[in-house]
Design a protein around this motif. Structure first.
Motif, PDB file in Angstrom:
ATOM      1  N   ALA A   8      24.193  47.000  46.334  1.00 49.58           N
ATOM      2  CA  ALA A   8      25.442  46.243  46.228  1.00 49.58           C
ATOM      3  C   ALA A   8      25.433  44.982  47.089  1.00 49.58           C
ATOM      4  CB  ALA A   8      26.628  47.128  46.606  1.00 49.58           C
ATOM      5  N   ALA A   9      24.566  44.937  48.079  1.00 50.77           N
ATOM      6  CA  ALA A   9      24.484  43.752  48.937  1.00 50.77           C
ATOM      7  C   ALA A   9      24.079  42.505  48.148  1.00 50.77           C
ATOM      8  CB  ALA A   9      23.513  43.993  50.090  1.00 50.77           C
ATOM      9  N   VAL A  10      23.376  42.688  47.036  1.00 52.79           N
ATOM     10  CA  VAL A  10      23.023  41.564  46.169  1.00 52.79           C
ATOM     11  C   VAL A  10      24.295  40.856  45.705  1.00 52.79           C
ATOM     12  CG1 VAL A  10      22.073  40.967  43.890  1.00 52.79           C
ATOM     13  CG2 VAL A  10      20.848  42.562  45.372  1.00 52.79           C
ATOM     14  N   PHE A  11      25.273  41.635  45.321  1.00 51.99           N
ATOM     15  CA  PHE A  11      26.542  41.085  44.843  1.00 51.99           C
ATOM     16  C   PHE A  11      27.271  40.360  45.978  1.00 51.99           C
ATOM     17  CE2 PHE A  11      31.074  41.444  43.727  1.00 51.99           C
ATOM     18  CZ  PHE A  11      31.070  40.895  42.465  1.00 51.99           C
ATOM     19  N   THR A  12      27.321  40.986  47.135  1.00 49.13           N
ATOM     20  CA  THR A  12      28.005  40.394  48.292  1.00 49.13           C
ATOM     21  C   THR A  12      27.350  39.079  48.695  1.00 49.13           C
ATOM     22  OG1 THR A  12      28.642  42.599  49.035  1.00 49.13           O
ATOM     23  CG2 THR A  12      28.722  40.835  50.673  1.00 49.13           C
ATOM     24  N   ARG A  13      26.032  39.056  48.751  1.00 50.24           N
ATOM     25  CA  ARG A  13      25.322  37.818  49.110  1.00 50.24           C
ATOM     26  C   ARG A  13      25.586  36.720  48.086  1.00 50.24           C
ATOM     27  NH1 ARG A  13      21.162  41.512  50.283  1.00 50.24           N
ATOM     28  NH2 ARG A  13      20.050  40.950  48.363  1.00 50.24           N
ATOM     29  N   THR A  14      25.601  37.085  46.822  1.00 51.05           N
ATOM     30  CA  THR A  14      25.858  36.104  45.767  1.00 51.05           C
ATOM     31  C   THR A  14      27.260  35.527  45.904  1.00 51.05           C
ATOM     32  OG1 THR A  14      24.312  37.200  44.274  1.00 51.05           O
ATOM     33  CG2 THR A  14      25.957  35.738  43.270  1.00 51.05           C
ATOM     34  N   LEU A  15      28.248  36.377  46.121  1.00 53.38           N
ATOM     35  CA  LEU A  15      29.621  35.874  46.297  1.00 53.38           C
ATOM     36  C   LEU A  15      29.711  34.955  47.509  1.00 53.38           C
ATOM     37  CD1 LEU A  15      32.177  38.713  45.474  1.00 53.38           C
ATOM     38  CD2 LEU A  15      31.381  36.831  44.040  1.00 53.38           C
ATOM     39  N   ASP A  16      29.032  35.303  48.582  1.00 50.16           N
ATOM     40  CA  ASP A  16      29.042  34.440  49.776  1.00 50.16           C
ATOM     41  C   ASP A  16      28.464  33.063  49.468  1.00 50.16           C
ATOM     42  OD1 ASP A  16      30.202  36.466  51.280  1.00 50.16           O
ATOM     43  OD2 ASP A  16      28.311  37.066  52.247  1.00 50.16           O
ATOM     44  N   ARG A  17      27.349  33.024  48.733  1.00 54.15           N
ATOM     45  CA  ARG A  17      26.748  31.739  48.358  1.00 54.15           C
ATOM     46  C   ARG A  17      27.673  30.945  47.441  1.00 54.15           C
ATOM     47  NH1 ARG A  17      22.040  34.954  48.196  1.00 54.15           N
ATOM     48  NH2 ARG A  17      22.242  35.242  45.942  1.00 54.15           N
ATOM     49  N   LEU A  18      28.313  31.647  46.515  1.00 54.49           N
ATOM     50  CA  LEU A  18      29.208  30.954  45.589  1.00 54.49           C
ATOM     51  C   LEU A  18      30.450  30.413  46.289  1.00 54.49           C
ATOM     52  CD1 LEU A  18      28.971  33.394  42.539  1.00 54.49           C
ATOM     53  CD2 LEU A  18      27.959  31.092  42.734  1.00 54.49           C
ATOM     54  N   ARG A  19      30.961  31.174  47.242  1.00 49.98           N
ATOM     55  CA  ARG A  19      32.111  30.679  48.030  1.00 49.98           C
ATOM     56  C   ARG A  19      31.746  29.356  48.700  1.00 49.98           C
ATOM     57  NH1 ARG A  19      36.019  34.924  49.455  1.00 49.98           N
ATOM     58  NH2 ARG A  19      35.158  36.952  48.931  1.00 49.98           N
ATOM     59  N   ALA A  20      30.573  29.319  49.316  1.00 45.56           N
ATOM     60  CA  ALA A  20      30.132  28.110  50.006  1.00 45.56           C
ATOM     61  C   ALA A  20      29.916  26.971  49.013  1.00 45.56           C
ATOM     62  CB  ALA A  20      28.839  28.387  50.782  1.00 45.56           C
ATOM     63  N   ARG A  21      29.362  27.280  47.881  1.00 50.86           N
ATOM     64  CA  ARG A  21      29.087  26.260  46.857  1.00 50.86           C
ATOM     65  C   ARG A  21      30.366  25.625  46.311  1.00 50.86           C
ATOM     66  NH1 ARG A  21      27.227  23.077  43.767  1.00 50.86           N
ATOM     67  NH2 ARG A  21      26.048  23.353  41.868  1.00 50.86           N
ATOM     68  N   CYS A  22      31.460  26.381  46.309  1.00 43.42           N
ATOM     69  CA  CYS A  22      32.721  25.908  45.725  1.00 43.42           C
ATOM     70  C   CYS A  22      33.623  25.196  46.741  1.00 43.42           C
ATOM     71  CB  CYS A  22      33.481  27.078  45.094  1.00 43.42           C
ATOM     72  SG  CYS A  22      32.676  27.704  43.612  1.00 43.42           S
ATOM     73  N   ARG A  23      33.164  25.069  47.974  1.00 43.81           N
ATOM     74  CA  ARG A  23      33.961  24.352  48.992  1.00 43.81           C
ATOM     75  C   ARG A  23      33.714  22.862  48.873  1.00 43.81           C
ATOM     76  NH1 ARG A  23      31.834  28.244  52.900  1.00 43.81           N
ATOM     77  NH2 ARG A  23      33.224  30.017  52.776  1.00 43.81           N
ATOM     78  N   ARG A  24      34.742  22.089  49.081  1.00 45.58           N
ATOM     79  CA  ARG A  24      34.615  20.636  49.094  1.00 45.58           C
ATOM     80  C   ARG A  24      34.740  20.144  50.510  1.00 45.58           C
ATOM     81  NH1 ARG A  24      31.680  17.529  46.287  1.00 45.58           N
ATOM     82  NH2 ARG A  24      32.516  16.755  44.417  1.00 45.58           N
ATOM     83  N   GLY A  40      25.530  37.994  36.609  1.00 46.93           N
ATOM     84  CA  GLY A  40      24.142  38.332  36.933  1.00 46.93           C
ATOM     85  C   GLY A  40      24.030  39.174  38.187  1.00 46.93           C
ATOM     86  N   ALA A  41      24.863  38.884  39.165  1.00 43.77           N
ATOM     87  CA  ALA A  41      24.838  39.654  40.413  1.00 43.77           C
ATOM     88  C   ALA A  41      25.271  41.094  40.184  1.00 43.77           C
ATOM     89  CB  ALA A  41      25.727  38.984  41.459  1.00 43.77           C
ATOM     90  N   ILE A  42      26.211  41.294  39.274  1.00 41.77           N
ATOM     91  CA  ILE A  42      26.628  42.663  38.941  1.00 41.77           C
ATOM     92  C   ILE A  42      25.446  43.424  38.347  1.00 41.77           C
ATOM     93  CG2 ILE A  42      28.087  44.055  37.410  1.00 41.77           C
ATOM     94  CD1 ILE A  42      30.198  41.754  37.668  1.00 41.77           C
ATOM     95  N   VAL A  43      24.758  42.797  37.411  1.00 36.29           N
ATOM     96  CA  VAL A  43      23.612  43.439  36.757  1.00 36.29           C
ATOM     97  C   VAL A  43      22.502  43.720  37.768  1.00 36.29           C
ATOM     98  CG1 VAL A  43      21.776  43.124  35.041  1.00 36.29           C
ATOM     99  CG2 VAL A  43      24.133  42.461  34.493  1.00 36.29           C
ATOM    100  N   LEU A  44      22.161  42.727  38.576  1.00 37.41           N
ATOM    101  CA  LEU A  44      21.071  42.895  39.534  1.00 37.41           C
ATOM    102  C   LEU A  44      21.421  43.934  40.604  1.00 37.41           C
ATOM    103  CD1 LEU A  44      18.223  41.975  40.139  1.00 37.41           C
ATOM    104  CD2 LEU A  44      19.180  40.148  41.568  1.00 37.41           C
ATOM    105  N   ALA A  45      22.663  43.935  41.068  1.00 46.11           N
ATOM    106  CA  ALA A  45      23.092  44.939  42.055  1.00 46.11           C
ATOM    107  C   ALA A  45      22.921  46.350  41.494  1.00 46.11           C
ATOM    108  CB  ALA A  45      24.531  44.686  42.482  1.00 46.11           C
ATOM    109  N   HIS A  46      23.243  46.510  40.214  1.00 50.11           N
ATOM    110  CA  HIS A  46      23.070  47.819  39.577  1.00 50.11           C
ATOM    111  C   HIS A  46      21.599  48.137  39.360  1.00 50.11           C
ATOM    112  CE1 HIS A  46      27.122  49.328  38.564  1.00 50.11           C
ATOM    113  NE2 HIS A  46      27.424  48.060  38.793  1.00 50.11           N
ATOM    114  N   ALA A  47      20.849  47.149  38.892  1.00 49.73           N
ATOM    115  CA  ALA A  47      19.427  47.378  38.606  1.00 49.73           C
ATOM    116  C   ALA A  47      18.661  47.775  39.856  1.00 49.73           C
ATOM    117  CB  ALA A  47      18.808  46.127  37.982  1.00 49.73           C
ATOM    118  N   LEU A  48      18.989  47.130  40.982  1.00 52.06           N
ATOM    119  CA  LEU A  48      18.295  47.405  42.236  1.00 52.06           C
ATOM    120  C   LEU A  48      18.970  48.480  43.074  1.00 52.06           C
ATOM    121  CD1 LEU A  48      17.498  43.733  43.322  1.00 52.06           C
ATOM    122  CD2 LEU A  48      16.006  45.349  42.106  1.00 52.06           C
ATOM    123  N   ASP A  49      20.130  48.952  42.585  1.00 51.95           N
ATOM    124  CA  ASP A  49      20.952  49.896  43.340  1.00 51.95           C
ATOM    125  C   ASP A  49      21.203  49.358  44.744  1.00 51.95           C
ATOM    126  OD1 ASP A  49      22.499  52.163  43.749  1.00 51.95           O
ATOM    127  OD2 ASP A  49      20.802  53.382  44.420  1.00 51.95           O
TER     128      ASP A  49
END
Length: 190
Positions: free
Chosen positions: A174-190, A163-172
């Motif tokens: 790329a920071a959308v993708f970077t922010r999403t990855l940052d949130r996902l990294r945090a979400r996957c930490r135990r 979804g982040a790939i699609v939204l980053a392209h739709a909105l032109d």
């Protein structure tokens, strides 16, 4: 003048980018010839099955890259390809960020999944997404997430990346993708 190509693998990157830009249907033989610098005869020499074989070869190359750099390391509990001691989850996010060029590169397998092309390449598409989700679930369970939670989170992560790939392209943006990855990294930490 047509370009000299030693092996068909030499033109797969150009084919992949053309399919990303134009889709399967929009990648006409004339466009393929112009992008690769090869005449129709050379293209059919390398790909006797035509455009279907070209797309299958590109999808196989992508699949191989993900298997080596993402799926196997997640399943096996290692970082990047080889004996890298980096933890597999951070290594996956780094590899995904690099592969999708921080959200500037479309996911060809995702694009094929959404179009009329899906049925033609259903096994390849299905396998790619299932293996990613399942390998990620294994890695998350290894990190201490309960099995059901790991499976749900793995699916959430793959969905969010796509979804982040699609939204980053739709909105032109790329920071959308970077922010999403940052949130996902945090979400996957135990």
């Amino acid at each position: 003048m047509a370009r000299v190509v030693a092996e068909r693998e030499d033109i797969l990157p150009a084919l992949g980018e053309l399919f990303r830009e134009c889709g399967y249907e929009g990648a006409s033989l004339a466009r393929i010839s112009a992008r690769t610098g090869l005449g129709k005869g050379s293209l059919y020499h390398f790909f006797p099955g035509g455009k279907d074989e070209m797309a299958e070869a590109v999808l196989a190359e992508i699949d191989g890259w993900f298997e080596t750099r993402i799926f196997a390391p997640l399943r096996e509990g290692r970082g990047r390809a080889g004996d890298d001691p980096a933890p597999p989850l951070p290594a996956m996010f780094d590899a995904v960020d690099a592969y999708f060029r921080s959200g500037r590169r479309a996911c060809l397998i995702g694009a094929f999944a959404l179009g009329q092309t899906r049925e033609r390449f259903a096994c390849r598409i299905d396998g790619y997404f299932r293996r990613w989700r399942d390998a990620l679930a294994v890695a998350l369970a290894r990190e201490g997430f309960p099995r059901d939670e790991a499976a749900a989170l793995a699916e959430e992560v793959v969905v969010a990346i796509q979804g982040a790939i699609v939204l980053a392209h739709a909105l032109d943006d790329a920071a959308v993708f970077t922010r999403t990855l940052d949130r996902l990294r945090a979400r996957c930490r135990r």
